[in-house]
Structures are given as structure tokens and as C-alpha cells.
Design an enzyme around this catalytic site. Structure first.
Site, PDB file in Angstrom:
ATOM      1  N   ASP A  19       0.831  -1.207   0.000  1.00 52.45           N
ATOM      2  CA  ASP A  19       0.000   0.000   0.000  1.00 52.45           C
ATOM      3  C   ASP A  19       0.870   1.263   0.000  1.00 52.45           C
ATOM      4  O   ASP A  19       1.966   1.266   0.556  1.00 52.45           O
ATOM      5  CB  ASP A  19      -0.912  -0.027   1.248  1.00 52.45           C
ATOM      6  CG  ASP A  19      -2.094   0.910   1.116  1.00 52.45           C
ATOM      7  OD1 ASP A  19      -2.332   1.436   0.005  1.00 52.45           O
ATOM      8  OD2 ASP A  19      -2.790   1.127   2.127  1.00 52.45           O
ATOM      9  N   HIS A  36       2.373   3.408  -9.074  1.00 55.90           N
ATOM     10  CA  HIS A  36       2.159   1.970  -9.315  1.00 55.90           C
ATOM     11  C   HIS A  36       3.355   1.367 -10.065  1.00 55.90           C
ATOM     12  O   HIS A  36       3.768   0.243  -9.805  1.00 55.90           O
ATOM     13  CB  HIS A  36       0.859   1.753 -10.093  1.00 55.90           C
ATOM     14  CG  HIS A  36      -0.369   2.182  -9.337  1.00 55.90           C
ATOM     15  ND1 HIS A  36      -0.588   1.824  -8.026  1.00 55.90           N
ATOM     16  CD2 HIS A  36      -1.438   2.951  -9.698  1.00 55.90           C
ATOM     17  CE1 HIS A  36      -1.744   2.353  -7.611  1.00 55.90           C
ATOM     18  NE2 HIS A  36      -2.268   3.044  -8.604  1.00 55.90           N
ATOM     19  N   LEU A 130      10.780 -20.293  -4.960  1.00 60.94           N
ATOM     20  CA  LEU A 130       9.824 -19.403  -4.288  1.00 60.94           C
ATOM     21  C   LEU A 130       8.469 -19.548  -4.964  1.00 60.94           C
ATOM     22  O   LEU A 130       8.377 -19.571  -6.196  1.00 60.94           O
ATOM     23  CB  LEU A 130      10.286 -17.938  -4.413  1.00 60.94           C
ATOM     24  CG  LEU A 130       9.321 -16.892  -3.816  1.00 60.94           C
ATOM     25  CD1 LEU A 130       9.311 -16.969  -2.290  1.00 60.94           C
ATOM     26  CD2 LEU A 130       9.711 -15.479  -4.271  1.00 60.94           C
TER      27      LEU A 130
HETATM   28  C1  IPE Z   1      -5.438  -2.696  -0.089  1.00 58.09           C
HETATM   29  O1  IPE Z   1      -5.098  -1.367  -0.280  1.00 58.09           O
HETATM   30  C2  IPE Z   1      -5.415  -3.441  -1.373  1.00 58.09           C
HETATM   31  C3  IPE Z   1      -4.109  -3.564  -2.030  1.00 58.09           C
HETATM   32  C4  IPE Z   1      -2.963  -3.248  -1.520  1.00 58.09           C
HETATM   33  C5  IPE Z   1      -4.152  -4.133  -3.344  1.00 58.09           C
HETATM   34  P1  IPE Z   1      -6.204  -0.230  -0.438  1.00 58.09           P
HETATM   35  O2  IPE Z   1      -5.457   1.057  -0.607  1.00 58.09           O
HETATM   36  O3  IPE Z   1      -7.167  -0.587  -1.497  1.00 58.09           O
HETATM   37  O4  IPE Z   1      -6.940  -0.299   0.966  1.00 58.09           O
HETATM   38  P2  IPE Z   1      -7.860   0.756   1.715  1.00 58.09           P
HETATM   39  O5  IPE Z   1      -8.916   1.188   0.742  1.00 58.09           O
HETATM   40  O6  IPE Z   1      -6.974   1.901   2.107  1.00 58.09           O
HETATM   41  O7  IPE Z   1      -8.380   0.015   2.903  1.00 58.09           O
HETATM   42  C1  IPE Z   2      -1.531   0.304  -3.414  1.00 56.60           C
HETATM   43  O1  IPE Z   2      -1.334   1.688  -3.427  1.00 56.60           O
HETATM   44  C2  IPE Z   2      -1.901  -0.249  -4.776  1.00 56.60           C
HETATM   45  C3  IPE Z   2      -3.289  -0.675  -4.894  1.00 56.60           C
HETATM   46  C4  IPE Z   2      -4.179  -0.673  -3.939  1.00 56.60           C
HETATM   47  C5  IPE Z   2      -3.706  -1.138  -6.197  1.00 56.60           C
HETATM   48  P1  IPE Z   2      -2.545   2.708  -3.403  1.00 56.60           P
HETATM   49  O2  IPE Z   2      -2.944   3.014  -4.807  1.00 56.60           O
HETATM   50  O3  IPE Z   2      -3.639   2.224  -2.522  1.00 56.60           O
HETATM   51  O4  IPE Z   2      -1.840   3.968  -2.761  1.00 56.60           O
HETATM   52  P2  IPE Z   2      -2.448   4.988  -1.718  1.00 56.60           P
HETATM   53  O5  IPE Z   2      -3.008   4.191  -0.573  1.00 56.60           O
HETATM   54  O6  IPE Z   2      -3.508   5.751  -2.441  1.00 56.60           O
HETATM   55  O7  IPE Z   2      -1.300   5.840  -1.318  1.00 56.60           O
HETATM   56 MG    MG Z   3      -4.074   2.431  -0.559  1.00 57.95          MG
END
Ligand code: IPE
Ligand code: IPE
Ligand code: MG
Length: 241
Positions: A19, A36, A130
């Protein structure tokens, strides 16, 4: 005290909630896609590091069932990134003995994306250093619901007696049926929640929450977490030692 890596007590199965890509990009005034992209680079380095740390199973959360709520442009970019990443990584994964599998409902993905994910699974089948499981369009509630639906259908057919449903029968109906439960779940970016990841499987997992945003999560950060892991006392409900 040996402060180095103690391989005997390393976690065998590490799961990662990757995240913070969006915040990483925002800090640099870049579009979210660049976050990303940087996140995909970070994953490459972690995958290479895991076998060196005796981690045999790595499960990563790449896209949740709730992530469809995002702006469609971001969803499309994420899908294209996954497809291109799968395509560009095949050789390196094969060379490193990484076997790649997916959990989640891939039927909702575009044909091109689903086909590329199937290709990488097929082409890395013999990897034995792995096991990398990537959760794409994965949600633990959907997983548990699908398992229940499957069990109910078996009962309906007269194939299964409700009295025979136990925890191991449940486990064999989950998408992770042939994986051990994660020993350690790491979430980056300072958020303290599971966001619908591995709810059943995490019953006795250890947790680590770090403020590092996912694109900044380097093998060194992982090593630092794993060095501290043997200090934990996992009791599984029994008496402490
Ligand atoms: C959780 O992250 C899902 C992934 C890392 C793929 P999110 O960014 O979607 O989670 P919330 O919405 O903050 O809980
Ligand atoms: C994690 O990073 C990737 C996915 C959930 C796909 P985020 O896109 O959730 O990044 P933040 O949480 O907005 O910083
Ligand atoms: Mg996120």
C-alpha cells in the site's frame, strides 16, 4: 546474542499488503500511475530477495475486489501495468526459480490481462525456489462466500454431509488450499487494517505495520523486519514458554 539472520526461525510464508503507491506519487507531484510503476519495481527486488532469506512462499495483494471503486482510468492503468509486468518478468522469474500463481476472480479481468496471467502461471510452473501468489481481484469475503457456495452445492447433490464440514474441509475450499497460512503479514504505508485480505488464513499470523510507502520498500526494509521476527513468541493458544 546473535543479531544476524537466524534462518531456523525465519517465516516460511510472508504476505504483503503493498500500500502507498498513490501517496508516493503525490509526494513527488507525479500521476498515480508512476507510483504503481515504482511499486512494481519494488516488488521485483523483493521477489529476488525472498529465496535468500529462506522465505518459500510470498503472497502479495495487488488488486482487491473493492479496488474497482477507483477511477476507471486508474483501474485500466493498473490492469495494463499487471499485463506488461507479467510479460516482461517471465524470463527473470524462470531464471530465479519463481513459480507464480494467482488468487482472486480473474474472470472479471479483460481477456488480454487474464491470458497474460495464465501464461506466466504456465511458464513458471516448474519454479521451485519461491512460490509467489499474487492476489488480483481478490477479497477474502468473496473467497469465503465462494467456498460456502461450493460446499452447499455438494450437500445439495448428496455429495457431502453437513456434519463432515470442519476447518480443514473449509480450508481445502479456499483459493489458498495448497498454501500454508502466512506466518507474517506486512502492510506498508502506515495503515492498520487488513482491507479484506486473507481473513481466514491470518487467524494466527504475526503482523508488521510499517510507515514506508510501498515503492520505498527495499530488500533492506524486509531484512530489518525479518531480523526481529525470531523475537516473537507464537503460542497458538497454548502456554507461553
Ligand atoms: C489494499 O489497499 C489493497 C491492495 C494493496 C491491493 P487499499 O489502498 O485498497 O486499501 P484501503 O482502501 O486503504 O483500505
Ligand atoms: C496500493 O497503493 C496499490 C493498490 C491498492 C492497487 P494505493 O494506490 O492504494 O496507494 P495509496 O493508498 O492511495 O497511497
Ligand atoms: Mg491504498
Amino acid at each position: 546474542m546473535n543479531a544476524g539472520l537466524n534462518h531456523c526461525t525465519m517465516p516460511r510464508h510472508v504476505a504483503l499488503i503493498m500500500d502507498g503507491n498513490g501517496r508516493w506519487a503525490a509526494k513527488r507531484k507525479l500521476p498515480r500511475l508512476e507510483g504503481h510503476r515504482a511499486g512494481a519495481e519494488a516488488l521485483r527486488a523483493i521477489v529476488q530477495e525472498c529465496p535468500k532469506l529462506d522465505v518459500r512462499y510470498l503472497t502479495v495483494f495487488a488488486f482487491s475486489t473493492e479496488n474497482w471503486r477507483r477511477d476507471p482510468a486508474e483501474v485500466n492503468e493498473l490492469m495494463a501495468l499487471m499485463r506488461d509486468y507479467a510479460d516482461s518478468e517471465i524470463n527473470q522469474l524462470q531464471e530465479n526459480g519463481v513459480r507464480v500463481e494467482f488468487i482472486g476472480d480473474l474472470s472479471r479481468l479483460d481477456n488480454g490481462v487474464a491470458a497474460q496471467l495464465e501464461t506466466i502461471t504456465r511458464e513458471t510452473r516448474s519454479g521451485d525456489r519461491l512460490r509467489l501468489t499474487v492476489a488480483v481481484n481478490y477479497g477474502a469475503r468473496a473467497e469465503i462466500t465462494a467456498a460456502l457456495r461450493h460446499l452447499a452445492a455438494r450437500i445439495d447433490k448428496g455429495d457431502l454431509d453437513p456434519d463432515d464440514i470442519n476447518e480443514s474441509v473449509m480450508q481445502t475450499h479456499l483459493m489458498t488450499a495448497d498454501l500454508p497460512d502466512p506466518d507474517l503479514i506486512i502492510r506498508t504505508s502506515g495503515e492498520l487494517r487488513l482491507s479484506n485480505f486473507l481473513l481466514w488464513q491470518s487467524a494466527y499470523s504475526e503482523f508488521e505495520f510499517v510507515d514506508t510507502l510501498w515503492p520505498d520498500f527495499t530488500p533492506e526494509v524486509l531484512r530489518d523486519i525479518l531480523i526481529r521476527y525470531p523475537n516473537r513468541s507464537r503460542r497458538f493458544g497454548a502456554n507461553g514458554k
